[in-house]
Design a protein around this motif. Structure first.
Motif, PDB file in Angstrom:
ATOM      1  N   GLN A 318      35.773 -25.648  15.267  1.00  0.00           N
ATOM      2  CA  GLN A 318      35.149 -25.976  16.550  1.00  0.00           C
ATOM      3  C   GLN A 318      34.504 -24.770  17.211  1.00  0.00           C
ATOM      4  N   GLU A 319      34.936 -23.560  16.857  1.00  0.00           N
ATOM      5  CA  GLU A 319      34.390 -22.340  17.436  1.00  0.00           C
ATOM      6  C   GLU A 319      33.447 -21.628  16.478  1.00  0.00           C
ATOM      7  N   LYS A 320      32.994 -22.335  15.433  1.00  0.00           N
ATOM      8  CA  LYS A 320      32.048 -21.825  14.451  1.00  0.00           C
ATOM      9  C   LYS A 320      32.636 -20.732  13.560  1.00  0.00           C
ATOM     10  N   ASN A 321      33.961 -20.644  13.499  1.00  0.00           N
ATOM     11  CA  ASN A 321      34.589 -19.791  12.500  1.00  0.00           C
ATOM     12  C   ASN A 321      34.542 -20.493  11.149  1.00  0.00           C
ATOM     13  N   VAL A 322      34.469 -19.731  10.083  1.00  0.00           N
ATOM     14  CA  VAL A 322      34.425 -20.287   8.734  1.00  0.00           C
ATOM     15  C   VAL A 322      35.771 -20.034   8.057  1.00  0.00           C
ATOM     16  N   TRP A 323      36.389 -21.122   7.570  1.00  0.00           N
ATOM     17  CA  TRP A 323      37.652 -21.039   6.849  1.00  0.00           C
ATOM     18  C   TRP A 323      37.413 -21.466   5.405  1.00  0.00           C
ATOM     19  N   VAL A 324      37.974 -20.717   4.471  1.00  0.00           N
ATOM     20  CA  VAL A 324      37.834 -21.044   3.052  1.00  0.00           C
ATOM     21  C   VAL A 324      39.218 -21.055   2.420  1.00  0.00           C
ATOM     22  N   SER A 325      39.561 -22.168   1.772  1.00  0.00           N
ATOM     23  CA  SER A 325      40.803 -22.220   1.010  1.00  0.00           C
ATOM     24  C   SER A 325      40.517 -21.794  -0.422  1.00  0.00           C
ATOM     25  N   THR A 326      41.475 -21.165  -1.063  1.00  0.00           N
ATOM     26  CA  THR A 326      41.268 -20.634  -2.404  1.00  0.00           C
ATOM     27  C   THR A 326      42.467 -20.943  -3.295  1.00  0.00           C
ATOM     28  N   MET A 327      42.253 -20.809  -4.586  1.00  0.00           N
ATOM     29  CA  MET A 327      43.344 -20.877  -5.550  1.00  0.00           C
ATOM     30  C   MET A 327      43.771 -19.455  -5.876  1.00  0.00           C
ATOM     31  N   GLY A 328      44.909 -19.059  -5.337  1.00  0.00           N
ATOM     32  CA  GLY A 328      45.455 -17.751  -5.651  1.00  0.00           C
ATOM     33  C   GLY A 328      45.332 -16.708  -4.575  1.00  0.00           C
ATOM     34  N   GLU A 329      44.446 -16.925  -3.586  1.00  0.00           N
ATOM     35  CA  GLU A 329      44.238 -15.925  -2.545  1.00  0.00           C
ATOM     36  C   GLU A 329      44.488 -16.476  -1.147  1.00  0.00           C
ATOM     37  N   GLY A 330      45.094 -17.646  -1.068  1.00  0.00           N
ATOM     38  CA  GLY A 330      45.421 -18.212   0.233  1.00  0.00           C
ATOM     39  C   GLY A 330      44.200 -18.716   0.985  1.00  0.00           C
ATOM     40  N   ILE A 331      44.181 -18.463   2.305  1.00  0.00           N
ATOM     41  CA  ILE A 331      43.105 -18.908   3.191  1.00  0.00           C
ATOM     42  C   ILE A 331      42.401 -17.686   3.763  1.00  0.00           C
ATOM     43  N   ILE A 332      41.089 -17.750   3.825  1.00  0.00           N
ATOM     44  CA  ILE A 332      40.311 -16.657   4.406  1.00  0.00           C
ATOM     45  C   ILE A 332      39.572 -17.194   5.630  1.00  0.00           C
ATOM     46  N   LYS A 333      39.704 -16.484   6.747  1.00  0.00           N
ATOM     47  CA  LYS A 333      39.009 -16.862   7.975  1.00  0.00           C
ATOM     48  C   LYS A 333      37.964 -15.805   8.311  1.00  0.00           C
ATOM     49  N   TYR A 334      36.717 -16.264   8.497  1.00  0.00           N
ATOM     50  CA  TYR A 334      35.619 -15.384   8.899  1.00  0.00           C
ATOM     51  C   TYR A 334      35.200 -15.760  10.321  1.00  0.00           C
ATOM     52  N   SER A 335      35.307 -14.809  11.222  1.00  0.00           N
ATOM     53  CA  SER A 335      34.991 -15.101  12.620  1.00  0.00           C
ATOM     54  C   SER A 335      33.545 -14.801  12.974  1.00  0.00           C
ATOM     55  N   ASN A 336      32.836 -14.071  12.122  1.00  0.00           N
ATOM     56  CA  ASN A 336      31.494 -13.639  12.501  1.00  0.00           C
ATOM     57  C   ASN A 336      30.530 -13.734  11.329  1.00  0.00           C
ATOM     58  N   LEU A 337      30.327 -14.947  10.850  1.00  0.00           N
ATOM     59  CA  LEU A 337      29.375 -15.167   9.777  1.00  0.00           C
ATOM     60  C   LEU A 337      28.135 -15.870  10.304  1.00  0.00           C
ATOM     61  N   ASP A 338      26.991 -15.453   9.803  1.00  0.00           N
ATOM     62  CA  ASP A 338      25.762 -16.199  10.018  1.00  0.00           C
ATOM     63  C   ASP A 338      25.884 -17.472   9.181  1.00  0.00           C
ATOM     64  N   LEU A 339      25.889 -18.634   9.825  1.00  0.00           N
ATOM     65  CA  LEU A 339      26.158 -19.888   9.129  1.00  0.00           C
ATOM     66  C   LEU A 339      25.040 -20.293   8.179  1.00  0.00           C
ATOM     67  N   SER A 340      23.904 -19.634   8.234  1.00  0.00           N
ATOM     68  CA  SER A 340      22.822 -19.960   7.312  1.00  0.00           C
ATOM     69  C   SER A 340      22.796 -19.038   6.096  1.00  0.00           C
ATOM     70  N   THR A 341      23.271 -17.804   6.250  1.00  0.00           N
ATOM     71  CA  THR A 341      23.194 -16.841   5.157  1.00  0.00           C
ATOM     72  C   THR A 341      24.559 -16.412   4.623  1.00  0.00           C
ATOM     73  N   GLY A 342      25.620 -16.574   5.410  1.00  0.00           N
ATOM     74  CA  GLY A 342      26.933 -16.095   5.005  1.00  0.00           C
ATOM     75  C   GLY A 342      27.133 -14.612   5.224  1.00  0.00           C
ATOM     76  N   LYS A 343      26.117 -13.946   5.760  1.00  0.00           N
ATOM     77  CA  LYS A 343      26.243 -12.510   6.017  1.00  0.00           C
ATOM     78  C   LYS A 343      27.026 -12.276   7.301  1.00  0.00           C
ATOM     79  N   GLU A 344      27.659 -11.122   7.353  1.00  0.00           N
ATOM     80  CA  GLU A 344      28.444 -10.783   8.528  1.00  0.00           C
ATOM     81  C   GLU A 344      27.524 -10.518   9.714  1.00  0.00           C
ATOM     82  N   ILE A 345      27.813 -11.198  10.818  1.00  0.00           N
ATOM     83  CA  ILE A 345      27.081 -10.905  12.043  1.00  0.00           C
ATOM     84  C   ILE A 345      27.434  -9.497  12.504  1.00  0.00           C
TER      85      ILE A 345
END
Length: 655
Positions: A318-345
């Motif tokens: 809801q706050e435009k954070n990106v969460w990714v679940s993985t096999m083997g590395e748990g969950i990764i939360k990105y708080s500052n990603l450009d939602l069109s490119t995936g680059k760090e804001i």
């Protein structure tokens, strides 16, 4: 008794400060693993409910994450299995889980219910907006004929209804899949003789507990998808007669009911069968075997988003954070990603403490670290190590030169310019003004060779050391602990300017001019004053994140940037008024304590004790952060005693 009382008060203050620090920390690039409380680093799926809780399905249970800790659900709490590899959320925030044993439902009350028998097989697990859930179970398999028979069920209002339709799949000759189209259950069956030929198919609709043939109706989008594997096709409905269908090898785009193209994934990648697709505006996020890619619905363009080959699902919260679940590395939360490119804001340029940062448009960018080293980033080949006790200022001029100095010297580029004690410098076109223990000096381009002999320039002796100076055409402003003054380089006199009639003295530590001619005065403890024709027209104090200003800068777009110990404030003129924005570690800054700032062409550089970061202003302004209101603490009540604070002792806490 007095010692005990003071000790408790101190504990309360420490708790409030610690709480403020904790909630202001950035979760940028944060990994959540078994070390943080996850039951397993193998995470199949991740969802967010309406209350903001994050749900994750793992091979050792399901968890609910509240931002601080995990609540675990396993067979001990009533789940059919700990290994739940598919998860759905309905409109009431109930969580539905598919395992090889049965389907589990975690209601928002915490109660758990079990449905059906999945017979150690998974085929499809779908939900529509009416909270109707479809799942398919393998009934039998004939090895000789390579034939699979599936049973299909609908769960509605916690009741299971078997669909009176058995789909028989013959290997490499017949296949099919379900999908919901405007909440209506559709079924697509297709047969093909050779993989390079188009296929024949029939669309079927679920109604009144049965499947029936559906002829040409508006709801029907006939989408055959060739599939030579047992991967179940992922159908994505866009709008009437427009859709995209994915399988493991490629995808088909349908517009206006017609097949537009059949394409392979970029770089011969494969789609993961457990990777759920999500949509944000015109972008679809697809989990491929080499990472997460975006597919633009309008332009049909694929672009890499995140290089995570272990990704299993993706969530934009809801706050435009990106969460990714993985096999083997748990969950990764990105708080500052450009939602069109995936680059760090937020782009971190240095991890070491940075004291000052400045530049000249897009030609140079200099920063000073805690070792008093001067480093230029854009040219990439400049690094100066001046002999300075401390470093107090860093300025560039239109000639591309950099001036820096402190209490024992000033340098121009890598050359020693003068050996005196300096407080600040101001560069105007090709002229320079500088304050020292001897007063203020003003030099034009003809006398910029040296400051060793003060007779080479006009000197104005001042009463009291000046900590800030601004040189303009034929006029200058200077400030110290006693307030603000103005004068002319050709005259040995100063004229005081009253900033605040209610205060005997205002300590000035920075002066800048914006493109509209306004003078901006930064202070220590009194915020920022705005002057027009040498009269105060606006005073920013409580509106700012903090009244102690470390640095103030203006940019070419007439924006004013204010660095404080609690973050950055952006002040913009909107009509006859001003708009204030606030940015801090909520946006990904490594620290709230900001030493200096510089902005050009929408690129903001923020210097902190935890490093130097670069952020694009357009992306930063899209965040949903709002500065919480301050809490004014005027008294403590401990046990039966009340301690009231005097006005000068009253402090503010932001939580």
């Amino acid at each position: 008794m007095e010692k005990v009382f003071n000790f408790r008060v101190i504990n309360i203050l420490l708790f409030l400060s610690l709480y403020n620090f904790i909630i202001c920390q950035s979760d940028f690039g944060k990994y959540l693993t078994i070390k943080n409380g996850l039951p397993s680093n193998n995470v199949y799926s991740i969802k967010q409910d309406k209350k903001g809780f994050i749900w994750a399905a793992t091979d050792k249970g399901v968890v609910r994450y509240d931002g601080k800790s995990f609540k675990l659900f396993t067979v001990d709490q009533g789940l059919a299995s700990n290994d739940n590899f598919a998860m759905l959320l309905d409109s009431k925030d109930n969580v539905w889980l598919y395992s090889f044993v049965a389907i589990s439902k975690i209601e928002k009350t915490g109660e758990i219910k079990i449905f059906g028998n999945t017979k150690n097989y998974y085929s499809q697990f779908l939900i529509n907006s009416k909270d109707e859930i479809l799942y398919s179970v393998l009934d039998s398999f004939d090895h000789k004929l390579a034939m699979s028979i599936y049973d299909n069920f609908i769960i509605k209002n916690d009741k299971i209804t078997k669909i009176e339709h058995k789909f028989i799949s013959k290997s490499k000759s017949t296949s099919g899949y379900f999908y919901f189209l405007k909440d209506v259950l559709m079924y697509c069956k297709y047969d093909y003789k050779r993989e390079d030929q188009d296929v024949e198919f029939a669309s079927i609709m679920y109604g009144e507990g049965n499947l029936k043939n559906l002829d040409n109706v508006d709801l029907s989008i006939k989408i055959p998808v060739n599939s030579s594997t047992n991967f179940v096709t992922d159908f994505h409905y866009l709008s009437k007669n427009n859709a995209i269908a994915f399988n493991s090898d490629g995808y088909r785009v349908y517009k206006n009911g017609k097949l537009m193209n059949t394409m392979l994934y970029p770089f011969k990648m494969k789609k993961k069968s457990n990777g759920a697709n999500i949509q944000n505006n015109n972008l679809l996020y697809i989990i491929l075997n080499k990472g997460i890619y975006t597919y633009n619905i309008k332009t049909n363009v694929w672009k890499p988003f995140l290089n995570l080959h272990k990704a299993t699902s993706i969530l934009i919260d809801q706050e435009k954070n990106v969460w990714v679940s993985t096999m083997g590395e748990g969950i990764i939360k990105y708080s500052n990603l450009d939602l069109s490119t995936g680059k760090e804001i937020i782009n971190k340029l240095s991890d070491e403490p940075i004291k000052l940062v400045n530049g000249l448009k897009d030609q140079s960018l200099y920063f000073a670290n805690s070792k008093n080293e001067i480093i230029e980033l854009l040219k990439g080949n400049e690094r100066y190590k001046p002999d300075l006790i401390d470093l107090r200022f860093l300025e560039t001029n239109i000639l591309g030169e950099v001036f820096y100095g402190g209490s024992n010297a000033i340098y121009r580029n890598d050359k020693l310019f003068s050996q005196f004690g300096f407080k600040s410098v101001s560069l105007y076109q090709d002229s320079l003004s500088i304050t020292s223990t001897f007063g203020s000096n003003f030099l034009n381009k003809d006398k910029l060779n040296s400051l060793r002999n003060f007779d080479n320039g006009q000197r104005t002796d001042l009463s009291g050391r000046m900590y800030a100076i601004l040189l303009l055409k034929g006029k200058f402003y200077s400030g110290n602990q006693q307030g603000l003054f103005w004068g002319r380089p050709t005259k040995n006199e100063l004229n005081p300017i009253c900033l605040d009639e209610s205060s005997e003295s205002v300590s000035v530590n920075g002066i800048k001019q914006s493109n509209d001619g306004l003078i901006w005065v930064a202070t220590e403890g009194n915020g920022v004053y705005v002057l027009k024709n040498d009269e105060v027209i606006r005073h920013f104090d409580n509106e700012l994140m903090d009244a102690n200003i470390h640095s103030i800068k203006t940019d070419e777009k007439n924006r004013v940037w204010v660095a404080t110990r609690k973050g950055v404030n952006l002040i913009q003129k909107v009509g006859k008024d001003f708009k204030i924005s606030a940015f801090n570690s909520f946006h990904g800054f490594p620290d709230d304590y900001i030493n200096d700032i510089y902005c050009y062409d929408d690129e903001l550089y923020v210097a902190t004790d935890e490093g130097l970061v670069q952020v694009n202003i357009n992306q930063l302004n899209k965040t949903n952060f709002q500065l919480p209101p301050p809490i004014h603490i005027n008294a403590f009540k401990i046990l039966k005693s009340t301690w009231e604070l005097a006005d000068k002792d009253t402090f503010h806490v932001r939580i």
